[in-house]
Design a protein around this motif. Sequence first.
Motif, PDB file in Angstrom:
ATOM      1  N   ALA A  63      46.484 104.269  22.171  1.00 36.41           N
ATOM      2  CA  ALA A  63      46.822 102.967  22.748  1.00 36.41           C
ATOM      3  C   ALA A  63      47.938 102.273  21.977  1.00 36.41           C
ATOM      4  CB  ALA A  63      45.577 102.088  22.803  1.00 36.41           C
ATOM      5  N   ASP A  64      47.933 102.389  20.651  1.00 31.59           N
ATOM      6  CA  ASP A  64      48.954 101.713  19.848  1.00 31.59           C
ATOM      7  C   ASP A  64      50.350 102.246  20.168  1.00 31.59           C
ATOM      8  OD1 ASP A  64      47.099 100.102  18.636  1.00 31.59           O
ATOM      9  OD2 ASP A  64      46.964 101.288  16.787  1.00 31.59           O
ATOM     10  N   LEU A  65      50.443 103.563  20.282  1.00 27.22           N
ATOM     11  CA  LEU A  65      51.744 104.163  20.581  1.00 27.22           C
ATOM     12  C   LEU A  65      52.185 103.827  22.002  1.00 27.22           C
ATOM     13  CD1 LEU A  65      54.022 105.860  19.476  1.00 27.22           C
ATOM     14  CD2 LEU A  65      52.763 107.920  20.141  1.00 27.22           C
ATOM     15  N   GLU A  66      51.243 103.826  22.938  1.00 30.64           N
ATOM     16  CA  GLU A  66      51.604 103.472  24.306  1.00 30.64           C
ATOM     17  C   GLU A  66      52.085 102.018  24.375  1.00 30.64           C
ATOM     18  OE1 GLU A  66      49.816 105.176  27.979  1.00 30.64           O
ATOM     19  OE2 GLU A  66      48.930 103.181  28.146  1.00 30.64           O
ATOM     20  N   TRP A  67      51.465 101.140  23.598  1.00 31.26           N
ATOM     21  CA  TRP A  67      51.909  99.746  23.568  1.00 31.26           C
ATOM     22  C   TRP A  67      53.332  99.645  23.021  1.00 31.26           C
ATOM     23  CZ3 TRP A  67      51.055  95.459  25.903  1.00 31.26           C
ATOM     24  CH2 TRP A  67      51.517  94.252  25.375  1.00 31.26           C
ATOM     25  N   GLN A  68      53.670 100.474  22.033  1.00 31.47           N
ATOM     26  CA  GLN A  68      55.035 100.477  21.506  1.00 31.47           C
ATOM     27  C   GLN A  68      56.024 100.880  22.604  1.00 31.47           C
ATOM     28  OE1 GLN A  68      55.714 102.428  17.634  1.00 31.47           O
ATOM     29  NE2 GLN A  68      53.497 102.365  17.317  1.00 31.47           N
ATOM     30  N   VAL A  69      55.634 101.875  23.415  1.00 33.84           N
ATOM     31  CA  VAL A  69      56.491 102.279  24.537  1.00 33.84           C
ATOM     32  C   VAL A  69      56.685 101.111  25.504  1.00 33.84           C
ATOM     33  CG1 VAL A  69      56.635 103.758  26.584  1.00 33.84           C
ATOM     34  CG2 VAL A  69      55.917 104.732  24.376  1.00 33.84           C
ATOM     35  N   PHE A 106      52.627 105.108  35.115  1.00 37.24           N
ATOM     36  CA  PHE A 106      52.797 106.053  34.009  1.00 37.24           C
ATOM     37  C   PHE A 106      52.069 105.702  32.726  1.00 37.24           C
ATOM     38  CE2 PHE A 106      56.795 106.482  36.546  1.00 37.24           C
ATOM     39  CZ  PHE A 106      56.403 107.657  37.169  1.00 37.24           C
ATOM     40  N   ARG A 107      51.608 104.469  32.578  1.00 32.47           N
ATOM     41  CA  ARG A 107      50.851 104.110  31.379  1.00 32.47           C
ATOM     42  C   ARG A 107      49.369 104.291  31.655  1.00 32.47           C
ATOM     43  NH1 ARG A 107      55.688 103.828  30.680  1.00 32.47           N
ATOM     44  NH2 ARG A 107      55.126 105.954  30.166  1.00 32.47           N
ATOM     45  N   ARG A 108      48.678 104.904  30.741  1.00 30.44           N
ATOM     46  CA  ARG A 108      47.269 105.250  30.941  1.00 30.44           C
ATOM     47  C   ARG A 108      46.305 104.390  30.122  1.00 30.44           C
ATOM     48  NH1 ARG A 108      48.582 106.941  34.718  1.00 30.44           N
ATOM     49  NH2 ARG A 108      48.691 109.029  35.580  1.00 30.44           N
ATOM     50  N   LEU A 109      46.740 103.923  28.960  1.00 30.88           N
ATOM     51  CA  LEU A 109      45.824 103.304  28.013  1.00 30.88           C
ATOM     52  C   LEU A 109      45.985 101.791  27.922  1.00 30.88           C
ATOM     53  CD1 LEU A 109      46.221 105.987  25.195  1.00 30.88           C
ATOM     54  CD2 LEU A 109      44.471 105.885  26.980  1.00 30.88           C
ATOM     55  N   VAL A 110      47.113 101.275  28.367  1.00 29.64           N
ATOM     56  CA  VAL A 110      47.368  99.832  28.327  1.00 29.64           C
ATOM     57  C   VAL A 110      47.219  99.281  29.734  1.00 29.64           C
ATOM     58  CG1 VAL A 110      49.051  98.026  27.812  1.00 29.64           C
ATOM     59  CG2 VAL A 110      48.943 100.079  26.372  1.00 29.64           C
ATOM     60  N   PRO A 111      46.359  98.290  29.963  1.00 27.15           N
ATOM     61  CA  PRO A 111      46.188  97.725  31.307  1.00 27.15           C
ATOM     62  C   PRO A 111      47.492  97.139  31.837  1.00 27.15           C
ATOM     63  CG  PRO A 111      44.425  97.002  29.843  1.00 27.15           C
ATOM     64  CD  PRO A 111      45.459  97.664  28.975  1.00 27.15           C
ATOM     65  N   PHE A 112      47.724  97.288  33.141  1.00 31.00           N
ATOM     66  CA  PHE A 112      48.962  96.775  33.706  1.00 31.00           C
ATOM     67  C   PHE A 112      49.072  95.263  33.557  1.00 31.00           C
ATOM     68  CE2 PHE A 112      51.562  95.086  37.195  1.00 31.00           C
ATOM     69  CZ  PHE A 112      52.773  95.635  36.810  1.00 31.00           C
ATOM     70  N   ALA A 113      47.936  94.553  33.591  1.00 28.76           N
ATOM     71  CA  ALA A 113      47.979  93.093  33.415  1.00 28.76           C
ATOM     72  C   ALA A 113      48.623  92.720  32.083  1.00 28.76           C
ATOM     73  CB  ALA A 113      46.569  92.515  33.502  1.00 28.76           C
ATOM     74  N   ASP A 114      48.351  93.494  31.037  1.00 28.35           N
ATOM     75  CA  ASP A 114      48.964  93.243  29.724  1.00 28.35           C
ATOM     76  C   ASP A 114      50.457  93.558  29.751  1.00 28.35           C
ATOM     77  OD1 ASP A 114      46.437  92.584  28.892  1.00 28.35           O
ATOM     78  OD2 ASP A 114      46.087  94.448  27.788  1.00 28.35           O
ATOM     79  N   ILE A 115      50.818  94.624  30.445  1.00 27.82           N
ATOM     80  CA  ILE A 115      52.233  95.002  30.563  1.00 27.82           C
ATOM     81  C   ILE A 115      53.007  93.926  31.311  1.00 27.82           C
ATOM     82  CG2 ILE A 115      53.822  96.685  31.568  1.00 27.82           C
ATOM     83  CD1 ILE A 115      51.582  98.796  31.151  1.00 27.82           C
ATOM     84  N   LEU A 116      52.421  93.407  32.373  1.00 24.46           N
ATOM     85  CA  LEU A 116      53.077  92.360  33.147  1.00 24.46           C
ATOM     86  C   LEU A 116      53.292  91.116  32.294  1.00 24.46           C
ATOM     87  CD1 LEU A 116      54.165  91.232  35.791  1.00 24.46           C
ATOM     88  CD2 LEU A 116      51.807  90.703  36.457  1.00 24.46           C
ATOM     89  N   ARG A 117      52.264  90.705  31.546  1.00 21.47           N
ATOM     90  CA  ARG A 117      52.405  89.531  30.671  1.00 21.47           C
ATOM     91  C   ARG A 117      53.501  89.747  29.628  1.00 21.47           C
ATOM     92  NH1 ARG A 117      46.694  89.033  31.390  1.00 21.47           N
ATOM     93  NH2 ARG A 117      46.288  90.463  29.666  1.00 21.47           N
TER      94      ARG A 117
END
Length: 202
Positions: A63-69, A106-117
Amino acid sequence: MNRPLFISMDGPKGTGKTTLLETVTQALRATGQKVVRLCERNNDPYRRETMALVNQLARQPCADLEWQVCERLAQSRAWITEQVLPKQPAGSIILIDRWYPSDAAFRRLVPFADILRLNLALDVRVPDLHIGVVTTPEISWARAAARSRGLGSTVILDQQEQVACTQAFERAAAEQGWLVCRNEGSVDDASRQIAATINHLL
């Protein structure tokens, strides 16, 4: 209309998105509209560094690495928002190939709601229209298998992942109210649906 109309087209791999972009562009230009075609990947100044993280993530999912992406992609979109979009002609229609809705696929571990924010916090431009291009995963997988470069993805490696990718994107599209274009039949039918929606916004 003076400010360019900004439209993103997103979706899983193999859904015919690029072909649809081309036919929609032709249809709009045939009616006299000024259309600018952009691609997030080609306008991302940090693409090489981000893809190195994506490749690392494919080998070591966490999850940490995916968040960096997600952070790197959002920073790139903020840069495009500031440096590329304002330079487009007034009164034009900007069609961009992928924007933050693609992260829903394409992201599996980070919820899209967090990505949108995250994207909104960085003042990434919100498209005037989000178009999600989808097919059943069986169709998109078969289409990808039929082309020389295959799926062309470092993220989706087998059909099971393609199913998960499609389901995740369709859930986000429903939750966010994106325009969903099912591209399983004639590309002309799909492009007419999209062109009609865009013309309605003008």
